[in-house]
Design a protein around this motif. Structure first.
Motif, PDB file in Angstrom:
ATOM      1  N   VAL A 166       0.839  -1.203   0.000  1.00  0.00           N
ATOM      2  CA  VAL A 166       0.000   0.000   0.000  1.00  0.00           C
ATOM      3  C   VAL A 166       0.874   1.253   0.000  1.00  0.00           C
ATOM      4  O   VAL A 166       0.644   2.200  -0.753  1.00  0.00           O
ATOM      5  N   ALA A 170      -8.198  -1.081   0.954  1.00  0.00           N
ATOM      6  CA  ALA A 170      -7.710  -2.458   1.039  1.00  0.00           C
ATOM      7  C   ALA A 170      -8.226  -3.157   2.297  1.00  0.00           C
ATOM      8  O   ALA A 170      -8.015  -4.352   2.461  1.00  0.00           O
ATOM      9  N   ARG A 211      -5.818   4.414   0.566  1.00  0.00           N
ATOM     10  CA  ARG A 211      -5.603   3.068   0.024  1.00  0.00           C
ATOM     11  C   ARG A 211      -5.683   2.008   1.112  1.00  0.00           C
ATOM     12  O   ARG A 211      -6.142   0.897   0.867  1.00  0.00           O
ATOM     13  N   GLU A 219      -3.137  -7.283  -4.793  1.00  0.00           N
ATOM     14  CA  GLU A 219      -4.201  -6.595  -4.079  1.00  0.00           C
ATOM     15  C   GLU A 219      -5.233  -7.552  -3.472  1.00  0.00           C
ATOM     16  O   GLU A 219      -5.629  -7.390  -2.315  1.00  0.00           O
ATOM     17  N   ARG A 224      -0.244   1.000  -9.840  1.00  0.00           N
ATOM     18  CA  ARG A 224      -1.433   0.170  -9.778  1.00  0.00           C
ATOM     19  C   ARG A 224      -0.981  -1.154  -9.175  1.00  0.00           C
ATOM     20  O   ARG A 224       0.056  -1.691  -9.572  1.00  0.00           O
ATOM     21  N   MET A 225      -1.742  -1.660  -8.198  1.00  0.00           N
ATOM     22  CA  MET A 225      -1.353  -2.970  -7.663  1.00  0.00           C
ATOM     23  C   MET A 225      -1.816  -4.045  -8.627  1.00  0.00           C
ATOM     24  O   MET A 225      -2.972  -4.022  -9.066  1.00  0.00           O
TER      25      MET A 225
END
Ligand code: ATP
Ligand code: MG
Length: 445
Positions: A198, A254, A250, A213, A207-208
């Motif tokens: 993160v 998440a 984020r 993610e 971008r994960m």
């Protein structure tokens, strides 16, 4: 020829050998002078002694991404003792994860020896978290045990080439965060990697990868088994990265914020609390970007303030006096938080100081304001007050008054004072002190 090689590898039943891609300067864009002289010198000395030595990890990643690195780490095939012997001003630190600190002037370079991949013999806790990591290995193995592809890059200041084992340069240029190996297994070995994912995604605007993610929400509770001191360090890095607002957003997306600051999710759910925390984080991000000093104490004071506030108000409603109630509220909140994050003693001291100065801003009569502006921590406490006012907790006029008072000369200050309230408190205190004087006089007789 290739087929022959493949057959040889597979017949032996070994995992396919993974050579590094050598990336020339025109593709990675790092100029040698961007690397600190101390890091270059460390590599030169190690290489002159016949060792491999590269700038590694975050610094290489940041330079390729166009960010000035905070510090430079070096990886080598020399053992800590060999490194130690080459640099007069150096010392071995750590036990479970030994590294050497090499000092050049004011700069410290962290030198670590290539480490081997984990196997069944690796010491782990009952949740699969890796506990010891001092088995030396090859450079290729060292790359494989790093977390993300963009972190497994080795820069040789002499040849100016980057060794890239896992397509990290490509991922960085495509702005994708990819894990080396299976993300689930890697999170189990070390749950802090979820937080790092993160943090790095926020810092580098990446971008994960979906595989990076997806497991986080479900695996987030593993964070609970990480020692509090390590979590605290990681949280501090996240909050002082200059991208704290983005990172906290984020974290929430998440589903990771529950495990970290047990109070943060509660705070962020109250509109006033959320506004206050976000203003504080924006402020911190701005300071970091401007290269100004940030204080962890101030930051944690803001993160936990609304919890203290709620607790403090409840106590006052139950009849406790303001100052003792504030002290009790502070202790309670810091104890709950301390179980999850080992906030260091010094930082706790700073946090309390800022909190305890807040009720003093309400006293704008008599000598109290003169004493308050002389406090060494007045500026930090006032910054905190300003956030309280901006978030709607206190009137903006209060912060403005104190700013004017602090900047004014003595005569203007006197003129600014509010009339002394004709409360009962003052008179009671005077009476009791007279009584005390009388008692002292009696005792002296
Ligand atoms: P920062 O810019 O905040 O310092 P960083 O990636 O350099 O970020 P460090 O903690 O300094 O973070 O770690 C240095 C390097 O060590 C990383 O780039 C990565 O290669 C490796 N590393 C750090 N933590 C882990 C981890 N938990 N698992 C695997 N590799 C790690
Ligand atoms: Mg680093």
């Amino acid at each position: 020829m290739i087929r022959k090689l493949l057959r040889r590898v597979f017949l032996r039943g070994e995992p396919a050998h993974r050579p590094a891609e050598l990336i020339p300067a025109e593709r990675h864009g790092i100029r040698p002078e961007q690397v600190s002289a101390a890091a270059r010198r460390t590599c030169e000395i190690l290489q002159a002694a016949g060792h491999k030595a590269y700038v590694v990890g975050g610094a290489v990643r940041d330079l390729i991404a166009g960010i000035q690195p905070k510090d430079f780490d070096v990886a080598t095939d020399a053992t800590p003792e060999q490194v130690r012997a080459l640099f007069r001003r150096s010392r071995i630190i750590g036990r479970r994860f030994q590294i050497v600190h090499v000092l050049h002037g004011a700069e410290t370079i962290e030198v670590s020896t290539f480490r081997a991949a984990h196997d069944e013999a690796t010491l782990k806790d009952e949740h699969g978290r890796v506990l010891a990591d001092n088995v030396w290995g090859t450079m290729e193995e060292d790359a494989a045990r790093r977390d993300f592809t963009i972190n497994a890059l080795y820069y040789d200041p002499t040849t100016q080439q980057v060794f890239d084992y896992h397509h990290g340069v490509r991922d960085l240029q495509r702005k994708t965060l990819r894990m080396i190996g299976d993300p689930r297994a890697r999170y189990r070995e070390d749950p802090v990697r979820m937080l790092r994912a993160v943090r790095l995604a926020a810092k580098l605007d990446l971008r994960m990868d979906p595989q990076v993610e997806a497991p986080i929400r479900e695996m987030a509770p593993l964070i609970e088994h990480v020692p509090a001191a390590r979590l605290f360090d990681e949280m501090l890095k996240l909050l002082l990265s200059g991208h704290a607002v983005e990172a906290v957003h984020r974290l929430r997306e998440a589903g990771l914020h529950h495990g970290l600051l047990p109070l943060l999710d509660v705070i962020l759910e109250q509109p006033l609390g959320e506004k206050f925390v976000m203003l504080a984080l924006e402020d911190t991000d701005r300071r970091v970007k401007e290269g100004r000093r940030t204080s962890p104490g101030f930051l944690f004071a803001t993160l936990l303030w609304h919890e203290v506030l709620a607790n403090w108000q409840a106590r006052q409603q139950a009849g406790e006096l303001p100052v003792p109630a504030l002290n009790a509220a502070m202790d309670e909140v810091l104890t709950v938080q301390g179980e999850k994050l080992a906030i260091t003693r010094r930082i706790i001291g700073d946090i309390k100081e800022i909190w305890l100065m807040q009720p003093r801003f309400d006293k704008r009569a008599g000598r109290a304001p003169f004493r308050l502006v002389e406090q060494p921590r007045f500026r930090a406490a006032w910054d905190f007050l300003r956030l309280r006012c901006e978030s709607g907790e206190a009137p903006m006029e209060l912060a403005d008054w104190w700013a004017r008072f602090a900047a004014a000369d003595n005569a203007t200050r006197e003129a600014m004072l509010k009339p002394t309230p004709v409360g009962t408190k003052k008179r009671r205190r005077r009476r009791s002190s007279r009584k005390a004087d009388d008692a002292a006089a009696v005792a002296a007789e």
